[in-house]
Structure formats: structure tokens, C-alpha cells
Enzyme design. Sequence first.
Site, mmCIF file in Angstrom:
data_model
loop_
_atom_site.group_PDB
_atom_site.id
_atom_site.type_symbol
_atom_site.label_atom_id
_atom_site.label_comp_id
_atom_site.label_asym_id
_atom_site.label_seq_id
_atom_site.Cartn_x
_atom_site.Cartn_y
_atom_site.Cartn_z
ATOM 1 N N ASP A 338 0.852 -1.176 0.000
ATOM 2 C CA ASP A 338 0.000 0.000 0.000
ATOM 3 C C ASP A 338 0.900 1.242 0.000
ATOM 4 O OD1 ASP A 338 -2.115 1.710 0.113
ATOM 5 O OD2 ASP A 338 -2.965 0.942 1.972
ATOM 6 N N GLU A 539 -9.499 8.015 4.782
ATOM 7 C CA GLU A 539 -8.372 7.487 5.566
ATOM 8 C C GLU A 539 -8.176 8.264 6.871
ATOM 9 O OE1 GLU A 539 -5.037 5.910 3.283
ATOM 10 O OE2 GLU A 539 -6.105 6.336 1.433
#
Length: 870
Positions: A338, A539
Amino acid sequence: MIANVLRFTIIFAVLGGLLASPLIKVHADSAANSEISKSLSSAAHTENDVSIWPVLEVDIDKNEALEQTVAQLLSTMTLEQKIAQMIQPEIRDITPEDMRKYGFGSYLNGGGSFPNGNKHASAHDWIKLAEQMYQASVDNSLDGSSIPTMWGTDAVHGHNNVIGATLFPHNIGLGAMQNPELIEQIAQVTAAEVMVTGIDWVFAPTVAVVRDDRWGRTYESYSENPEIVKTYAASIVRGLQGRPGIDFLNDERVISTVKHFVGDGGTVAGDDQGDNVANEKALYEIHAQGYVGGLTAGAQSVMASFNSWHGEKLHGHRYLLTEVLKERMGFDGFVVGDWNGHGQIKGCSEQDCAQAANAGLDIYMVPTGAWKPLYYNLIEQVNNGVIPLSRIDDAVTRILRVKVRAGLFNKPSPAKRALSGKTNVIGQTSHRDIARQAVRESLVLLKNRNQLLPLSPSQRVLVAGDGADNIGKQSGGWTITWQGTNNTNDDFPGGTSILDGIQEQVERGQGSVSYSIDGQYTEKPDVAIVVFGENPYAEGHGDREHLDYQHGEKSDLALLKRLKSAGIPVVSIFLSGRPMWVNAELNASDAFVAAWLPGSEGAAIASVLFTDPSNRVQHDFKGKLPFSWPKSAHQAAVNVGDTHYDPLLPYGFGLRYGDSDMLAYDLDEDNHDTSDIEQGLALFSGALKAPWQFELVSGSTTSKVVSNTASLASVDYRTIDKTIQEDAILLSAERSEQLQGIQITSSNNMPKEGMSLSAEANYQLSFLLKLDSSIPERLMLGMGCRANQSINSAEDSCMAAVDIAPLLSRHLTGKWESFAVDVNCFTQQGVMTSALTMPFQLLSKNAFNLSLSDIRFEPSSSNTTSLQCE
Ligand code: BGC
Ligand code: BGC
């Protein structure tokens, strides 16, 4: 002139200390919750037990011929070509020429990253870039390789980076439907819209099982219940990839990624990228169920998670990535990293990280300029024996295996595939119909006093609230832009707002609709529908300290109360990415609907709220709470199955028409102290705080920054990642006749409510700065009132600036350092801090190249103050 009256004290903060604790959260679990977390976690994690994990029965046949093809291809590859397969750069940081030269195995576009940086890029622009990259990858003239590359994108609620795409409810809403068949259709439609743009691979589904709703990614989770996540993961993977042996990865399907492995939804205090301290059994039973579902259905890729497990980052976790996922569970696809996640492993940087490959990472997602040094470092590390060649061969075998399975060697190029360029497939009616059904089924009715709902469409209806006619707000984060901010209704051609649907229903029923955001009306309505809720985030930008909705502001509550006290029955439609503590709002509403983040088809909501013109229910409520609803602002980690389970409304709750109302009594409105100390003082910390916005400045021209890159005259702006994504900005300008730079202003032209910098307390304006150019001769730091923002008007009493260039003279180029300027420097010149609408401005006529982060007011402390004015 100013310099004469100033005393300079420069103390460099130790950078390490600043980086160590970027996002500390208060632990506010109730006694019951901490008891539960104790039972689920072992403080010191001791021995691993691989037998906890199952050996999966995966739907895909082991195919000898395929394995031979891959082995044959691998045997022809050079080390450079192999490493290139393992590097995944981002479209903002590479050109097709880089692709030709290096032959990357894959590349991505991040959230809010578009071909040519153009938010309104057409499907043809997307295909054009896909085609260029593909052709460059199969061109072996420079790198000797003709292996096709593949493009990965975050299609997480529809093809959400593309204008006009069908946007489905975020996962939390889909969880409320409890309808796996519909989930499969949604995924299939998403795959088709992605294929229109020539993209091969999506980074979905997210199978986090979120256990603490303070996490900013709660809405990306289907449920706190692992069972739902497991079932859904299988359905979504089937919808995206097709079914093995039937329509697996055919022309209308894309490769799917089950993410983020593993434990992302279980970090302490819901901290994004934080630490999961569950014991191994709970890690499997709660957090890994989506992998059981998704991998069994044949998912070809798994994304490693940013989080740690007992302090060890997953990107470097050999036990979990290799021994558990690959060896025990039998996953034979590839593990992708990621967003520079490898750089967070102890001892690693974005440019240099053998540990990740050795732990089992197959593809490095390296979306910055770091891809180049990383590539060369990996080659060297294999040559030096730091990474065994056998590990590289295993990684590349996995990548090639997936490419063969996906037919990439045989498929036509992106521009020539079955759906390429069929632009009418994007957002087509049949797709929107599926999204509408999902919206209807995702709505959860929490309260319905006196059976106020369903409404007759022949009434006088007042529609209010800032969510009523706002498709961006109803769609949440990961919507065109990464954060989902800065979108207007025009950015959603073909989409509808909630108001649109109400108007349509009421028109048919011959009632009337009046609309005003703040609930003003001339003629008293029969009923009011108020649409309100959280503003978009993604996020870590969405991490919260507690679940109190509109803490300290409560303007929506005031609106509800005003309507209620006028004797108007009130229906609340609550938009949110998580359950929140809304006791007061519930009390002030007669009916209350949790609508989550429905996406582009807002109109569907009204067909549930209203009967048809002959008073027949069109669609009853079906949705059931996928997450327990909290009883207090601090009850963030209440989950079904807890020993002392005591939420306000339990998991699975949801009224249907005719059900009796459980919330007919008045709920406790005391928030039991949610004082978030000095929250109001941050301007740009991790992310921009409300109501602040960036504006570029060139002379008397200003231009609001609405995307992650922007420019005005010779000023260039770009977001960069310091500790987490987009927590810093890079600013450069050329020498100019005019003052140029950046400022932070209030987006509503009003000073921030509740922000008071009392003179006695001695505040300072502090920020982190990294200089990458020579020191400008003059660099003016200013603040002031919006109406008088021009720095040139000396008579302007509410604007002041000081030259901070002298401070920079001891600055080390290329290093982050902390600076602070005494607020007195501005108040002495007439700035009134109570009226600040422009708390920060940095301008120069000289050329400069600098980065900024963590801009805030804070009480002066002698050890960080850089510049004091007495
Ligand atoms: C997110 C991933 C996403 C990736 C690419 C990361 O920050 O955690 O979910 O797939 O960015 O945009
Ligand atoms: C990027 C987005 C990306 C996100 C990943 C941001 O810094 O601008 O494009 O998706 O990080 O989390």
C-alpha cells in the site's frame, strides 16, 4: 524595519521527536469495552500458531501448462526486468517513456489522480493513457521486455475517479442491505465501467472488520460482524473477476484485490495505520474472515496493510505474509503493498527496503519519485545477496501467473478491448437502477414516532439541511477526489441529489416542495425533511477522538429544534460514514433515517420515504444496522458479541413500516465531557481543518486550491506525504515583480467559531518547513482579515506581516524543521485574533521551493519559539 524590534531565538526541534507521534489519540473506551479488548488481546504477543489459520479450498485449478508457460518466461528474464515487475509507480510520477525504458509490471492512479491531472478527463483520455502505457510496456526496444503492464485503480464504490460513473453506496451502506446477490451485481457493473477506461485491476474489496468507529475508514467496512464481511468478500470478488471456469477474468472483468491484510479494522483506538494488538485467534476470527471469503472465490491479489500487529508493520511481517497467507492458506496470487507502506517498516525508507521483499511483498506500491532509487537498490540487494534471487523469482512468478490468468498476454491492447471506449456504458441506466436499489435497501430507519413515515406526496414539504442538494456530500470520500471534497453537483452528470428525488415524488403526488438549506419558509409546511451529516473525508483524515456529531457546534441540532418548536413534524436523513452519537438530534426528530453515504443516486431515498399518489407504500425499509449504534460519544468500540453489550441500538436493528418505535422516550443528551483540547487551533495538521482552505496568491489575484496539484502565475502547488498521505504541501515560485505564495483563508469568510487566542496566553503560529531552494531574500509571513488581505495596504489595520527570511538563514536545506512566530508580532500591528479569516500567509517576490506541514496556533513555549515580539 520590523527586524529592529524583534528578538530572534532559534531553536531547532528534534525532527525524530516530531515524527514519532503524529496522531496520538485519547483512549476513551468505556470500562466494558476495555474489558473486551483485554479478552481479545494479549499485551505481549508470544508464540505464533499457524494451525489457527485454515488451508483454503480455492476455486481455481492448479494448471500445469500455465505454470510451465510462466517458468519458461521467467527463465528468459534479466534481473532488471524482474525487479521492474515488482515496482508499481503512479501516473503523476512516470511518463510512457519511463515505462518504455523500465517496463514496470504495473502502475496505478491514486485517489483523485487523473490522466493529465485533469479531473474532467474523458473516458477517451483514460484509454489513451492506458494504451500509451501498454504499448510502451510491450515495446522491447529499450528494456528487452514485452510483458504487458497492468493498471490498478481504486474503484471502491463504483469507478469513483471517473466523472459520470455510477457511484454506489459506500461499503457501510451495502452492509446494511445484507444482500450478497446485489453485491455481486454491483461489483460486476463496477468492473464493466472500469473496463470502459482500459484499466485492468481494482483495489477492492476492503474487507476490514471495523471494531472502533473512530477510524476514518469505518465507511469502507461492510460491518463489524465478520460473517457479513466474509460472505460479501466472496460475492464482490465474483462480481469483479467473474467465476472460475465460467467467465473468469473475461473481457468485462477486472482483477480484484482483497485489502488490507490484515487487522486494519482493529487498531488501538481506531487509529489509521495504527497497531492491532488482538491475539492470533481474534486476528483470524474477526479480522481475516474477508480473506477466507475473497480468496476462496479466487481473488488474485491481496494488499498488505499499513497497520502493525503487536508493533510490527504488516509490510514487513514475514510470518503473516508468507507463512500464513501464502504457505498455510495457499494464496498463489501476488501481494501488493500500500502507498509507500514499505517505507514504514523499521529500518526502511521509501527508496530502500529489502525487508518487504524478504517478508513476502511481491509488488512495491511506490507512488512518488522514490520508485527510481528503490528499483536500483533492489537490484543491488539481490546482487549482494541481501534478497535471495529465489524470493524475486517467486514474486515474479506470482505476478506473471496472474497476468496469464487474466489473459493479458492474449487480450487486445486496452484501446481495443470489448468495452473500451463504450462511453455510454459508464453511468448507463441499468447500472444506476442497481445503485438505486442498493440505496433503498441500505437505509436504516432508527425512529418513527407516531408512524410519521411513510409520507403522503400530496403534502407541503419543506426540505432543509446542507446535505439535501449536495451529491458530493452524500457520496463521501473516494469520490472523484481522494478526500471527496471540492466537488459540486455539476461533477456528477447523470447523478441525483436527495432533493431531486423528493421533488419528483411530491410533484407526482401533487404536493409542493420548498427548499432552503437553513429551513426558512414562508408558508408553514406539513412536514420537514432535514438532510445533514458528516462532510467527506478519507483514511486518517477522518479519524476522530469520539463519536459526538458536530461536537461544539450543533448547528444541525439547532435547525431541527427550530422546526420542531414551530410544531412541524421533522424527518431527519443522516449522512455519515459511521454510527455517531446523535441522541439530541434523535430527540429533536420524529423520524430518523441512517442513510450512510448513498453515492450518486440520491433520488432513490424519496421512493422509500413517500407513498405513491394513491397512498401505497412503494418500498418498505429493509436496512439493518451493520454496526452497533452508540449510546454515548465514547462508546466507539461497542460490537455485537461483546460480553457487556449495551449500545443504544443493537447490531441488526432497523424498523420497518408499522413497527413500534423503540426511541419514543427522550434520550440522555449529556455528552459526558468530550473536551478536545485545543483542537480548534490546528489549521493544517494531517489535513486542512474546517473551515480553512488554501489559496494561491500572485499579486492581487488569488485562486482557491481544489485539487492535489494547482498553479497560479508561476506559483506551483502539490500535496506531498510527510508522515501520512497529503499531510504536507510543496510550493514553488519563480522570481516575480509581485508578491507570490500561499495563504490559508476561511472558506465561509467568517472567523472560526470558538477559536480564541487570548492575549494573556501568548500564542504562537507554528509550522514545519523544509527548504529546497536557496533562501529567499524576503519571505513575508502574514495574517489578517479577509476583507483586507492585501499586504501592500499599510493603512490596513487588520493585516500584518513579518519577514521570516532571517530565520531561515540558519536553516538546513532539505530538512524538515519547526518554526514558530509569536502571535504578538501580528497583534502589535493591529491584527485582532478574534476576527481572523486569514490566519496564515506566506509570500515572496523571490524564487523559492519549499514544503510546509503542520501549521497551527499553540501556546508559546520557549523551546520552540523562533521569533518573539515583546
Ligand atoms: C489506501 C489504499 C489504496 C491506495 C491507492 C492507500 O492509501 O490505503 O486503500 O488502494 O492508497 O490509492
Ligand atoms: C494521493 C491519492 C491517493 C492517496 C492514497 C494521496 O496522497 O494524492 O491519490 O489515493 O494518497 O491513500
